[in-house]
Write a protein that holds these residues in place. Structure first.
Motif, mmCIF file in Angstrom:
data_model
loop_
_atom_site.group_PDB
_atom_site.id
_atom_site.type_symbol
_atom_site.label_atom_id
_atom_site.label_comp_id
_atom_site.label_asym_id
_atom_site.label_seq_id
_atom_site.Cartn_x
_atom_site.Cartn_y
_atom_site.Cartn_z
ATOM 1 N N VAL A 1 0.781 -1.212 -0.051
ATOM 2 C CA VAL A 1 -0.162 -0.110 -0.119
ATOM 3 C C VAL A 1 1.012 1.119 0.086
ATOM 4 O O VAL A 1 1.748 1.422 0.919
ATOM 5 N N LYS A 2 0.727 1.956 -1.005
ATOM 6 C CA LYS A 2 1.546 3.112 -1.218
ATOM 7 C C LYS A 2 3.131 2.931 -1.026
ATOM 8 O O LYS A 2 4.043 3.697 -0.476
ATOM 9 N N LYS A 3 3.360 1.828 -1.666
ATOM 10 C CA LYS A 3 4.615 1.421 -1.932
ATOM 11 C C LYS A 3 5.232 0.818 -0.740
ATOM 12 O O LYS A 3 6.533 0.840 -0.568
ATOM 13 N N ILE A 4 4.481 0.513 0.376
ATOM 14 C CA ILE A 4 4.954 0.034 1.542
ATOM 15 C C ILE A 4 4.438 -1.301 1.693
ATOM 16 O O ILE A 4 2.983 -1.495 1.496
ATOM 17 N N LEU A 5 5.008 -2.391 2.242
ATOM 18 C CA LEU A 5 4.668 -3.717 2.314
ATOM 19 C C LEU A 5 3.995 -3.658 3.944
ATOM 20 O O LEU A 5 4.826 -3.576 5.019
ATOM 21 N N VAL A 6 2.856 -3.690 4.032
ATOM 22 C CA VAL A 6 2.275 -3.557 5.435
ATOM 23 C C VAL A 6 1.753 -4.869 5.734
ATOM 24 O O VAL A 6 1.313 -5.883 4.806
ATOM 25 N N PRO A 7 1.868 -5.136 7.117
ATOM 26 C CA PRO A 7 1.468 -6.639 7.679
ATOM 27 C C PRO A 7 -0.058 -6.674 7.749
ATOM 28 O O PRO A 7 -0.767 -5.563 7.944
ATOM 29 N N ALA A 8 -0.325 -7.953 7.996
ATOM 30 C CA ALA A 8 -1.935 -8.264 7.916
ATOM 31 C C ALA A 8 -2.152 -7.616 9.534
ATOM 32 O O ALA A 8 -1.354 -7.400 10.437
ATOM 33 N N GLY A 9 -3.256 -6.952 9.642
ATOM 34 C CA GLY A 9 -3.772 -6.100 10.829
ATOM 35 C C GLY A 9 -3.542 -4.800 10.683
ATOM 36 O O GLY A 9 -3.810 -4.180 11.639
ATOM 37 N N THR A 10 -3.102 -4.099 9.585
ATOM 38 C CA THR A 10 -2.938 -2.835 9.339
ATOM 39 C C THR A 10 -4.192 -2.048 9.081
ATOM 40 O O THR A 10 -4.894 -2.744 8.110
ATOM 41 N N ILE A 11 -4.512 -1.033 9.768
ATOM 42 C CA ILE A 11 -5.747 -0.459 9.496
ATOM 43 C C ILE A 11 -5.527 0.764 8.211
ATOM 44 O O ILE A 11 -4.567 1.425 8.500
ATOM 45 N N LEU A 12 -6.208 0.571 7.436
ATOM 46 C CA LEU A 12 -6.114 1.549 6.372
ATOM 47 C C LEU A 12 -7.400 2.784 6.387
ATOM 48 O O LEU A 12 -8.546 2.116 6.224
ATOM 49 N N VAL A 13 -7.343 3.881 6.527
ATOM 50 C CA VAL A 13 -8.333 4.862 6.800
ATOM 51 C C VAL A 13 -8.445 5.864 5.557
ATOM 52 O O VAL A 13 -7.159 6.135 5.050
ATOM 53 N N TYR A 14 -9.564 5.842 5.070
ATOM 54 C CA TYR A 14 -10.061 6.724 3.935
ATOM 55 C C TYR A 14 -10.793 8.126 4.151
ATOM 56 O O TYR A 14 -11.449 8.208 5.023
#
Length: 188
Positions: free
Chosen positions: A44-57
């Protein structure tokens, strides 16, 4: 006299109607921003994020609270990492990255979790950042990249409220931010 009574009644009804619609969320409440909790690691946004990361919109029509599908990255406002899995951003563990609120500024704020920083691996960049004890404001060339990509980082705009590029006539603030930027560019 009767004219004044009718005018004040109309004015009162108009004002109460306008005021009643000024905050559609009601009182001091905040909107229930749509968010997605990642179920597996993903970029996400060129970052490997782990499971459980919250993406807010950003707020979107008919979208509130937790979503069952990931939403478009161009609507993303925050990446919140799991407490036990901070992202290493420039060698510093970070808990959250948040898009600048001001749409005229192209960048984001990075929130460090210095309690998880190994003292043996503390760079000069990390020391300077920690001395601010707050978020770091980063301007970038490409807003689709929130990673620690030094080629994309244009400048450091702020380190807490104590050091701001906005105050161009304050040499102490500018020198500190310049030093912080130079040290960040040395990080491997």
């Amino acid at each position: 006299m009767q004219y004044r009574l009718i005018l004040s009644t109309c004015l009162g009804l108009c004002l109460s109607g306008c005021i009643g619609n000024m905050n559609p969320t009601g009182g001091n409440s905040t909107p229930d921003y749509p968010y997605y909790k990642t179920r597996e690691a993903r970029v996400v946004k060129k970052i490997l994020v782990p499971a459980g990361t919250i993406l807010v919109y950003d707020t979107q029509f008919l979208k509130e609270g937790e979503q069952d599908k990931i939403m478009p990255e161009n609507k993303l406002t925050d990446i919140r990492f799991p407490k036990d899995q901070p992202l290493s951003w420039g060698g510093v563990p970070v808990s959250m990255i948040s898009k600048f609120f001001n749409s005229e500024m192209h960048g984001f704020s990075v929130y460090a979790d210095f309690q998880q920083l190994d003292t043996g691996q503390r760079s000069r960049f990390a020391q300077l950042w920690q001395s601010c004890d707050d978020d770091l404001g980063i301007t970038v060339k490409d807003t689709s990249d929130w990673s620690f990509n030094k080629a994309n980082i244009a400048d450091i705009q702020s380190c807490s409220v104590n050091y701001q590029r906005y105050f161009k006539d304050n040499p102490k603030q500018q020198q500190f931010l310049d030093s912080l930027y130079r040290e960040m560019m040395k990080v491997e």
